[in-house]
Scaffold this active site. Sequence first.
Site, PDB file in Angstrom:
ATOM      1  N   CYS A 179       0.618  -0.947   0.042  1.00 36.16           N
ATOM      2  CA  CYS A 179      -0.186   0.004  -0.034  1.00 36.16           C
ATOM      3  C   CYS A 179       0.886   1.319   0.037  1.00 36.16           C
ATOM      4  N   CYS A 184      -1.323   1.784  -2.938  1.00 34.50           N
ATOM      5  CA  CYS A 184      -2.472   2.949  -2.698  1.00 34.50           C
ATOM      6  C   CYS A 184      -2.194   4.443  -2.629  1.00 34.50           C
ATOM      7  N   LYS A 187       0.007   5.430  -5.942  1.00 28.96           N
ATOM      8  CA  LYS A 187      -1.193   5.555  -6.924  1.00 28.96           C
ATOM      9  C   LYS A 187      -1.933   6.718  -6.837  1.00 28.96           C
ATOM     10  N   TYR A 321      -8.734  -2.748 -11.730  1.00 34.05           N
ATOM     11  CA  TYR A 321      -8.424  -1.751 -10.942  1.00 34.05           C
ATOM     12  C   TYR A 321      -6.916  -1.153 -11.339  1.00 34.05           C
ATOM     13  N   GLU A 325      -6.468   2.283 -13.376  1.00 29.46           N
ATOM     14  CA  GLU A 325      -5.887   3.618 -12.611  1.00 29.46           C
ATOM     15  C   GLU A 325      -4.707   3.928 -13.198  1.00 29.46           C
ATOM     16  N   HIS A 585     -26.237  20.600   1.170  1.00 24.14           N
ATOM     17  CA  HIS A 585     -26.361  21.319  -0.228  1.00 24.14           C
ATOM     18  C   HIS A 585     -25.218  22.408  -0.134  1.00 24.14           C
ATOM     19  N   GLU A 590     -25.225  14.663  -1.910  1.00 22.64           N
ATOM     20  CA  GLU A 590     -26.810  14.909  -1.490  1.00 22.64           C
ATOM     21  C   GLU A 590     -27.648  14.200  -2.609  1.00 22.64           C
TER      22      GLU A 590
HETATM   23  P1  FAD Z   1       1.335  -6.351   1.661  1.00 24.89           P
HETATM   24  O1  FAD Z   1       1.088  -4.594   2.024  1.00 24.89           O
HETATM   25  O2  FAD Z   1       1.661  -6.534   0.525  1.00 24.89           O
HETATM   26  O3  FAD Z   1       2.748  -6.697   2.871  1.00 24.89           O
HETATM   27  C1  FAD Z   1       3.242  -7.870   2.905  1.00 24.89           C
HETATM   28  C2  FAD Z   1       4.627  -7.747   3.215  1.00 24.89           C
HETATM   29  O4  FAD Z   1       5.262  -8.595   3.660  1.00 24.89           O
HETATM   30  C3  FAD Z   1       5.448  -6.914   2.273  1.00 24.89           C
HETATM   31  O5  FAD Z   1       6.108  -5.858   2.828  1.00 24.89           O
HETATM   32  C4  FAD Z   1       6.475  -8.100   1.949  1.00 24.89           C
HETATM   33  O6  FAD Z   1       7.746  -7.832   1.269  1.00 24.89           O
HETATM   34  C5  FAD Z   1       6.545  -8.930   3.128  1.00 24.89           C
HETATM   35  N1  FAD Z   1       6.938 -10.294   2.975  1.00 24.89           N
HETATM   36  C6  FAD Z   1       6.587 -11.149   1.975  1.00 24.89           C
HETATM   37  N2  FAD Z   1       7.263 -12.511   2.277  1.00 24.89           N
HETATM   38  C7  FAD Z   1       7.801 -12.201   3.354  1.00 24.89           C
HETATM   39  C8  FAD Z   1       8.580 -13.138   4.296  1.00 24.89           C
HETATM   40  N3  FAD Z   1       8.815 -14.396   3.647  1.00 24.89           N
HETATM   41  N4  FAD Z   1       9.423 -12.753   5.245  1.00 24.89           N
HETATM   42  C9  FAD Z   1       9.239 -11.282   5.600  1.00 24.89           C
HETATM   43  N5  FAD Z   1       8.648 -10.556   5.016  1.00 24.89           N
HETATM   44  C10 FAD Z   1       7.793 -10.743   3.718  1.00 24.89           C
HETATM   45  N6  FAD Z   1      -6.025  -1.125  -1.667  1.00 24.89           N
HETATM   46  C11 FAD Z   1      -6.835   0.005  -1.173  1.00 24.89           C
HETATM   47  O7  FAD Z   1      -7.464  -0.234  -0.500  1.00 24.89           O
HETATM   48  N7  FAD Z   1      -7.051   1.133  -1.909  1.00 24.89           N
HETATM   49  C12 FAD Z   1      -6.301   1.277  -3.085  1.00 24.89           C
HETATM   50  O8  FAD Z   1      -6.276   2.680  -3.483  1.00 24.89           O
HETATM   51  C13 FAD Z   1      -5.241   0.434  -3.487  1.00 24.89           C
HETATM   52  N8  FAD Z   1      -4.412   0.855  -4.425  1.00 24.89           N
HETATM   53  C14 FAD Z   1      -3.589  -0.364  -4.973  1.00 24.89           C
HETATM   54  C15 FAD Z   1      -2.831  -0.184  -5.947  1.00 24.89           C
HETATM   55  C16 FAD Z   1      -1.767  -0.935  -6.269  1.00 24.89           C
HETATM   56  C17 FAD Z   1      -0.924  -0.497  -7.364  1.00 24.89           C
HETATM   57  C18 FAD Z   1      -1.708  -2.197  -5.709  1.00 24.89           C
HETATM   58  C19 FAD Z   1      -0.877  -3.148  -6.297  1.00 24.89           C
HETATM   59  C20 FAD Z   1      -2.668  -2.420  -4.582  1.00 24.89           C
HETATM   60  C21 FAD Z   1      -3.426  -1.408  -4.112  1.00 24.89           C
HETATM   61  N9  FAD Z   1      -4.410  -1.702  -3.052  1.00 24.89           N
HETATM   62  C22 FAD Z   1      -5.156  -0.915  -2.872  1.00 24.89           C
HETATM   63  C23 FAD Z   1      -4.351  -3.308  -2.370  1.00 24.89           C
HETATM   64  C24 FAD Z   1      -3.440  -2.930  -1.068  1.00 24.89           C
HETATM   65  O9  FAD Z   1      -2.356  -2.440  -1.356  1.00 24.89           O
HETATM   66  C25 FAD Z   1      -3.282  -4.254  -0.711  1.00 24.89           C
HETATM   67  O10 FAD Z   1      -4.733  -4.900  -0.230  1.00 24.89           O
HETATM   68  C26 FAD Z   1      -2.697  -4.142   0.923  1.00 24.89           C
HETATM   69  O11 FAD Z   1      -1.272  -3.687   0.839  1.00 24.89           O
HETATM   70  C27 FAD Z   1      -2.450  -5.600   1.365  1.00 24.89           C
HETATM   71  O12 FAD Z   1      -1.915  -5.453   2.643  1.00 24.89           O
HETATM   72  P2  FAD Z   1      -1.230  -6.950   3.201  1.00 24.89           P
HETATM   73  O13 FAD Z   1      -0.979  -6.571   4.634  1.00 24.89           O
HETATM   74  O14 FAD Z   1      -2.018  -8.202   3.016  1.00 24.89           O
HETATM   75  O15 FAD Z   1       0.072  -7.119   2.345  1.00 24.89           O
HETATM   76  P1  NDP Z   2      -7.624  -8.149 -10.911  1.00 25.65           P
HETATM   77  O1  NDP Z   2      -7.325  -9.505 -10.741  1.00 25.65           O
HETATM   78  O2  NDP Z   2      -8.537  -7.280 -10.447  1.00 25.65           O
HETATM   79  O3  NDP Z   2      -7.731  -8.023 -12.660  1.00 25.65           O
HETATM   80  C1  NDP Z   2      -6.879  -8.615 -13.544  1.00 25.65           C
HETATM   81  C2  NDP Z   2      -7.273  -8.008 -14.973  1.00 25.65           C
HETATM   82  O4  NDP Z   2      -6.215  -8.570 -15.780  1.00 25.65           O
HETATM   83  C3  NDP Z   2      -8.500  -8.274 -15.533  1.00 25.65           C
HETATM   84  O5  NDP Z   2      -8.972  -7.367 -16.402  1.00 25.65           O
HETATM   85  C4  NDP Z   2      -8.160  -9.600 -16.186  1.00 25.65           C
HETATM   86  O6  NDP Z   2      -9.014  -9.767 -17.371  1.00 25.65           O
HETATM   87  C5  NDP Z   2      -6.877  -9.335 -16.807  1.00 25.65           C
HETATM   88  N1  NDP Z   2      -5.917 -10.489 -16.919  1.00 25.65           N
HETATM   89  C6  NDP Z   2      -5.903 -11.597 -16.332  1.00 25.65           C
HETATM   90  N2  NDP Z   2      -4.851 -12.572 -17.018  1.00 25.65           N
HETATM   91  C7  NDP Z   2      -4.590 -11.796 -18.068  1.00 25.65           C
HETATM   92  C8  NDP Z   2      -3.645 -12.299 -18.987  1.00 25.65           C
HETATM   93  N3  NDP Z   2      -3.177 -13.507 -18.927  1.00 25.65           N
HETATM   94  N4  NDP Z   2      -3.594 -11.408 -20.152  1.00 25.65           N
HETATM   95  C9  NDP Z   2      -4.398 -10.336 -20.206  1.00 25.65           C
HETATM   96  N5  NDP Z   2      -4.911  -9.711 -19.274  1.00 25.65           N
HETATM   97  C10 NDP Z   2      -5.162 -10.601 -18.110  1.00 25.65           C
HETATM   98  O7  NDP Z   2      -6.060  -7.470 -10.837  1.00 25.65           O
HETATM   99  P2  NDP Z   2      -5.610  -6.070 -10.626  1.00 25.65           P
HETATM  100  O8  NDP Z   2      -4.031  -6.247 -11.004  1.00 25.65           O
HETATM  101  O9  NDP Z   2      -6.181  -4.804 -11.284  1.00 25.65           O
HETATM  102  O10 NDP Z   2      -5.797  -5.565  -9.063  1.00 25.65           O
HETATM  103  C11 NDP Z   2      -5.440  -6.683  -7.919  1.00 25.65           C
HETATM  104  C12 NDP Z   2      -6.118  -6.349  -6.775  1.00 25.65           C
HETATM  105  O11 NDP Z   2      -5.565  -5.075  -6.042  1.00 25.65           O
HETATM  106  C13 NDP Z   2      -7.723  -5.775  -7.054  1.00 25.65           C
HETATM  107  O12 NDP Z   2      -8.347  -7.143  -7.068  1.00 25.65           O
HETATM  108  C14 NDP Z   2      -7.979  -4.724  -5.907  1.00 25.65           C
HETATM  109  O13 NDP Z   2      -8.544  -5.538  -4.779  1.00 25.65           O
HETATM  110  C15 NDP Z   2      -6.484  -4.122  -5.499  1.00 25.65           C
HETATM  111  N6  NDP Z   2      -6.456  -2.788  -5.897  1.00 25.65           N
HETATM  112  C16 NDP Z   2      -7.383  -1.998  -5.393  1.00 25.65           C
HETATM  113  C17 NDP Z   2      -7.149  -0.675  -5.623  1.00 25.65           C
HETATM  114  C18 NDP Z   2      -8.216   0.133  -4.961  1.00 25.65           C
HETATM  115  O14 NDP Z   2      -8.816   0.107  -4.013  1.00 25.65           O
HETATM  116  N7  NDP Z   2      -8.606   1.501  -5.666  1.00 25.65           N
HETATM  117  C19 NDP Z   2      -6.668  -0.212  -6.594  1.00 25.65           C
HETATM  118  C20 NDP Z   2      -5.629  -1.181  -7.231  1.00 25.65           C
HETATM  119  C21 NDP Z   2      -5.414  -2.533  -6.853  1.00 25.65           C
HETATM  120  P3  NDP Z   2     -10.205 -10.779 -17.348  1.00 25.65           P
HETATM  121  O15 NDP Z   2     -11.451  -9.856 -16.884  1.00 25.65           O
HETATM  122  O16 NDP Z   2     -10.550 -11.225 -18.804  1.00 25.65           O
HETATM  123  O17 NDP Z   2     -10.027 -11.803 -16.426  1.00 25.65           O
END
Ligand code: FAD
Ligand code: NDP
Length: 610
Positions: A179, A184, A187, A321, A325, A585, A590
Amino acid sequence: MSKQIVFHIGGWSSCGFYNKAYNVLASLSVLFPSRLRVVNHVYGSRDEYRSWLLGEDETDGFRDTFLGISKANKQTSSPFSWIEDSGSNNFVGGCDDTLDWCKSFVSPSASDAGKEKSKMKPDDFSEGHGYDYDLVVIGGGSGGLAASKEAAKFGAKVAVLDFVKPSPAGSTWGLGGTCVNVGCIPKKLMHNAALIGEILTNDVQPYGFNAPEQTEGHQWEKMRESVQNHIRGLNFNYRVTLREKNVTYLNKLGKFINPHTLEVTDKKGKVSQLTASRFVVATGGRPTTLDCEGGEHAITSDDIFSLEQSPGKTLCVGASYISLECAGFLAGLGLDTTVAVRSILLRGFDREIADKIGAHMEDHGVKFKNGVVPSKLKKASDGKITVTFSDGSSDVYDTVLTAIGRRADTEKLGVDAVGVKTNPKNGKIICTDEQTSVNNIYAIGDVMEGCPELTPVAIQAGKMLARRLFDGSDEPMDYQNICTTVFTPLEYGVVGLSEEDAKQVIGCGSKIEVYHSNFTPLEWSLSEHRQKHPAFCKVIVCKEDDKVLGMHYLGPHAGEVTQGFGVAMKKGMTYNELTNTVGIHPTSAETFTDLTVTKSSGESADSKGC
Ligand code: FAD
Ligand code: NDP
């Protein structure tokens, strides 16, 4: 629409305590037949009852099915009460406990009557366990940090391991997980940069400002530096907070050797071991890489936010997503941006909204290549990448960003070897109430099967698990009606069901009503370019009980608008309650309080002004 509770009570027929408790329960089940069913296990005499409850020599009676629940194991008197839930039994207690439960069932203030209780099994935790730690959390991301700090609050001896494995393109980052470092936070900041660009280009003039020539002049390097500096500040704050909360932070990679021992490796490759009574796996996920010839030339969300230079002309692969985004902010910063869509935009979301987002993005400068996946990537010596698509077409890009889903980071964690069940398709850990198939190992956040991949979900699950493990709570995490926002250029906030899912859940379209409105947020009303894609609100209502099943909002500040309605949805809001709420408003939110046009009426959803 809460689930009917199946309440069992055992006792002997002339026991006064049994009769008192049973009579109250029986009356409640008559008053609330849809909420409560009572199953009576009554025996003619005290001896018969004791023989059922305790068995021969107090060893093989019904009570033994509550193995490990010490209060149940000590109970010999009548009545003996429990709640049946999805095949398992949750012990309630004797007469007083049953009457207390009845009070909370009818008490309006305790609306948690009938709330489910956690089904976690005992994990043999005891004060003098002799391990290094009470709890070791593997992964210092959103969920892991929350769980470790909450557990330490209750006096547990806690360590959190966090180690970042470099992405295939070589990116690494600091403490805090996805995150903060590659999700997050960067992004949303880059999305905000694009929104600022749009305001500067299109909105400022009618307000009396001169529009600067800003998009061509956007400096990626400056934005990157500001974003990365902010992230470094957050990384530092996390370390300080862990120290303040008495959580030991270890920058080490963990791997299970047995259910109570981890092998840990530091940055220099030095290997040691540590033991704990309990473990929480919070290792999150990592982006799936592109599985085609030359797929290694693509980067992922692990790399995009720290690129030293502007990504230039970019292909975003995937249509959910992350891809949308990123494509949204890249186009907003003035870059040539294309999205390769395999099937549909935003699978699982409301189709009407997904279509509106696509149309808006297209007008916003994003190109879509529909029904294709890359079949080959070839990188030239000047760094440009030629992408050949599955339909035979090709194009040249400066950057290919893959966003095709994420895989749980469990591959080298050794969980399977110690008996933790995972889903082989995505590596996610299978849990009941965050407890894995090995009782002292738990999992939260993105790594857990079925958990929405969202930061606040990981945080909440981590805190609630810590309270159950170290503070006697039995409250399970509630994964229902979680709000989320997609930060596309036209932001989308949602809580509850899509129109398609509502039809499926309720049975047929005629049992739901859809209220909707297209409207122009006041702050957009002076800008010509904003008129083509108005904001939009939609509420889906169950006709039978007036309950709101889903709320959808497309417009500015979608996260802020949706968050509060999430509370109302959790409390079971009806359409009548929504429209009886006095609005603020002039705001966009609203509009929800004034939704009268139904889809079934065929009337125009266009708002007529305030
Ligand atoms: P993570 O935050 O992924 O933490 C896991 C940690 O474990 C990492 O630091 C990793 O390095 C560490 N780790 C892994 N294996 C080991 C090991 N063996 N030993 C020690 N450490 C280890 N969510 C939202 O709610 N709003 C958003 O706007 C949003 N935007 C996103 C945008 C992007 C581009 C992405 C990729 C995700 C986004 N998400 C968003 C999703 C959100 O980031 C994740 O759901 C959240 O970070 C999950 O938290 P977590 O604690 O499960 O894992
Ligand atoms: P998702 O799993 O949500 O979506 C994957 C996308 O990639 C789909 O459009 C899928 O298409 C496509 N896809 C899968 N496999 C292939 C392939 N082999 N070739 C081409 N296209 C493919 O993944 P994201 O990576 O977008 O996000 C992961 C998660 O991270 C989300 O579910 C969300 O929970 C979290 N997130 C949250 C955000 C927020 O809160 N604003 C922002 C960003 C991430 P198809 O529909 O055909 O399967």
